[in-house]
Scaffold this motif. Structure first.
Motif, short mmCIF file in Angstrom:
data_model
loop_
_atom_site.label_atom_id
_atom_site.label_comp_id
_atom_site.label_asym_id
_atom_site.label_seq_id
_atom_site.Cartn_x
_atom_site.Cartn_y
_atom_site.Cartn_z
N UNK A 63 0.92 -1.20 -0.19
CA UNK A 63 -0.10 0.17 -0.03
C UNK A 63 0.76 1.33 -0.07
N UNK A 64 2.04 1.18 0.85
CA UNK A 64 2.78 2.39 0.84
C UNK A 64 3.63 2.75 -0.55
N UNK A 65 3.91 1.60 -1.40
CA UNK A 65 4.52 1.60 -2.53
C UNK A 65 3.31 2.26 -3.72
N UNK A 66 2.15 1.95 -3.45
CA UNK A 66 0.93 2.50 -4.16
C UNK A 66 0.82 3.86 -4.10
N UNK A 67 0.68 4.24 -2.89
CA UNK A 67 0.53 5.53 -2.48
C UNK A 67 1.75 6.42 -2.80
N UNK A 68 2.83 5.74 -2.95
CA UNK A 68 4.07 6.70 -3.10
C UNK A 68 4.06 6.92 -4.65
N UNK A 69 3.83 6.13 -5.33
CA UNK A 69 3.54 6.11 -6.77
C UNK A 69 2.97 7.15 -7.25
N UNK A 70 1.60 7.39 -6.67
CA UNK A 70 0.52 8.45 -6.78
C UNK A 70 1.30 9.70 -6.35
N UNK A 71 2.04 9.77 -5.37
CA UNK A 71 2.50 10.89 -4.95
C UNK A 71 3.82 11.45 -6.21
N UNK A 72 4.33 10.48 -6.74
CA UNK A 72 5.55 10.76 -7.69
C UNK A 72 4.72 11.39 -8.85
N UNK A 73 3.46 11.07 -9.18
CA UNK A 73 2.89 11.48 -10.24
C UNK A 73 2.16 12.87 -10.23
N UNK A 74 2.49 13.52 -8.90
CA UNK A 74 2.02 14.94 -8.51
C UNK A 74 0.51 15.06 -8.74
N UNK A 75 -0.30 14.49 -7.57
CA UNK A 75 -1.69 14.36 -7.91
C UNK A 75 -2.19 16.05 -7.57
N UNK A 76 -3.10 16.48 -8.18
CA UNK A 76 -4.03 17.74 -8.11
C UNK A 76 -5.37 17.64 -7.53
N UNK A 77 -5.87 18.09 -6.51
CA UNK A 77 -7.34 17.85 -6.14
C UNK A 77 -8.02 19.45 -6.03
N UNK A 78 -9.08 19.59 -6.25
CA UNK A 78 -10.01 20.76 -6.17
C UNK A 78 -10.36 21.07 -4.74
N UNK A 79 -9.46 22.10 -4.05
CA UNK A 79 -9.88 22.45 -2.67
C UNK A 79 -10.63 23.64 -2.52
N UNK A 80 -11.58 23.51 -1.64
CA UNK A 80 -12.52 24.88 -1.27
C UNK A 80 -11.78 25.52 -0.42
N UNK A 81 -11.67 26.88 -0.74
CA UNK A 81 -10.87 27.80 0.20
C UNK A 81 -11.59 29.15 0.36
N UNK A 82 -11.33 29.70 1.17
CA UNK A 82 -12.03 31.11 1.29
C UNK A 82 -11.52 32.24 0.45
N UNK A 83 -12.42 32.98 -0.23
CA UNK A 83 -11.88 33.92 -1.06
C UNK A 83 -11.26 35.25 -0.29
N UNK A 84 -10.52 35.79 -0.69
CA UNK A 84 -9.62 36.88 -0.24
C UNK A 84 -10.28 38.36 -0.51
N UNK A 85 -10.88 38.43 -1.80
CA UNK A 85 -11.64 39.63 -1.99
C UNK A 85 -12.68 39.34 -2.98
#
Length: 312
Positions: A63-85
Motif C-alpha cells: 500500500x505504501x508503494x502504491x501511494x508513493x507512486x501516486x505521489x510521484x505523479x503529483x496529484x492535484x485536487x480541487x480544494x474549497x478555500x475562502x476568497x480573499x476579495x
C-alpha cells in the motif's frame, strides 16, 4: 483528482506485479510444506501460524508503494478555500407589491431583515453595495468594505411604483466596475424581486451585459403565487416572474432561488453567503499523499518488528 505527471502511474503496474509475486510465493510455500510432511506431523511439529498477521506487513508495504507512486505523479485536487476579495452587489425590489402580506408581516420588512443579516455575515474584506429598483434603479450604497453603510441603506428603503429588473442589473454592473478597474475582484449581483419586469430596459439586454462583464447574477423569486396587494381599493395579484428570473440567473451563470417565507429567504441568503465566500481552486497535494505513503511504510515496519522481530 488529476495528475501533473501521469506517466509515472505506470509504476502501479510494478506494484501489481509484486502483489502477484507475493501471492505465488505464499502458495508455493504451502504446497512445499504439505508435500513433504503428513498433516498429523505438521500439527505437532509446526508452530501455530500467525494467520492474517503474516500478510499484514506485506499488505501495508505494498500500500505504501502504491501511494508513493501516486505521489510521484503529483496529484492535484480541487480544494474549497475562502476568497480573499470579492464584490457583492445586493439589488432589492422596492416596488409596491413588496407590501403584500403573504409573507408576514409583509414581504418588504422580511426582505430587509434577511438582506441585513446576509450583508453582516459576508467576510469583512468583501466590498458590498446596494441597488434599489422600482420604476428606475438607484445605487443607494456604493460598494465598499463599510458593511454598516449598506445595512443603513437597506433600512432606509421606501416603496415605489413599477419593477425595473433589467435596469437594476445594468446599474449594478456600473457600480461594480468602480472597484479597482486595473485588477477587479470577482463580482456577483444578488437580485431579489417579487414581480416581473414592467419598466426600463429588457432583462435579456441586462443578461447579455452581465455575461460579457463576467458578473453572475443570482436571483431570488420572492413571495407566494397567491400574494396580493391592495391598490386603490383593489386586490391585485403579485406573483414573482419565476421564469424570467430563472432565465436571468442561468444566462449569467448565477444561481436561481425561490423563497415563499421568512425562513426560506434566510436559508437562500445563507446558501448564497456560503457560495460567494468560498471558491474552488486546484491545489497540488503531493506532500499529503507522500505523508500517507510514509505512514503506511512505518506501519508495515512496526507490525513486522512487533510480531516477527524482523523488518518486512
Amino acid at each position: 483528482m488529476r495528475f501533473e505527471q501521469p506517466l509515472w502511474l505506470w509504476l502501479l503496474g510494478l506494484v501489481a506485479a509484486l502483489v502477484v509475486a507475493y501471492l505465488i510465493a505464499q502458495r508455493r510455500r504451502t504446497k512445499y510444506a504439505v508435500r513433504f510432511a503428513t498433516l498429523p506431523m505438521l500439527e505437532k511439529v509446526a508452530p501455530q501460524r500467525p494467520g492474517w498477521r503474516r500478510h499484514a506487513p506485506a499488505a501495508a508495504f505494498l500500500a505504501a508503494l502504491t501511494v508513493l507512486t501516486i505521489a510521484i505523479a503529483r496529484p492535484v485536487a480541487d480544494i474549497r478555500v475562502p476568497r480573499e476579495r470579492a464584490t457583492v452587489l445586493v439589488a432589492m425590489d422596492v416596488s409596491n407589491s413588496m407590501a403584500a402580506t403573504d409573507v408576514a408581516p409583509n414581504r418588504f420588512e422580511v426582505a430587509k431583515q434577511a438582506a441585513t443579516q446576509f450583508v453582516e455575515e459576508l467576510p469583512e474584506q468583501f466590498n458590498v453595495g446596494l441597488v434599489s429598483f422600482a420604476r428606475t434603479a438607484t445605487v443607494v450604497s456604493a460598494p465598499s468594505t463599510d458593511h454598516q453603510a449598506t445595512v443603513a441603506a437597506i433600512n432606509s428603503l421606501q416603496l415605489s411604483d413599477s419593477t425595473a429588473i433589467g435596469e437594476a442589473v445594468l446599474t449594478g454592473l456600473q457600480a461594480v466596475r468602480t472597484i479597482d478597474p486595473e485588477d477587479p475582484p470577482p463580482s456577483r449581483i444578488v437580485l431579489l424581486s417579487d414581480g416581473g419586469n414592467t419598466a426600463g430596459r429588457p432583462i435579456d439586454e441586462a443578461a447579455e451585459a452581465a455575461t460579457q462583464a463576467g458578473v453572475p447574477v443570482s436571483t431570488i423569486a420572492y413571495g407566494t403565487a397567491e400574494g396580493t396587494v391592495n391598490l386603490e381599493g383593489r386586490d391585485i395579484p403579485v406573483p414573482a416572474d419565476t421564469e424570467a428570473l430563472r432565465g436571468l440567473a442561468e444566462a449569467t451563470s448565477g444561481s436561481f432561488y425561490e423563497a415563499a417565507s421568512d425562513e426560506q429567504l434566510r436559508d437562500v441568503y445563507a446558501d448564497l453567503q456560503s457560495s460567494i465566500g468560498w471558491t474552488t481552486e486546484p491545489r497540488e497535494i503531493t506532500n499529503l499523499v507522500a505523508g500517507g505513503a510514509l505512514a503506511a511504510a512505518l506501519l508495515a515496519a512496526l507490525a513486522s518488528l512487533l510480531w516477527f522481530s524482523r523488518l518486512p
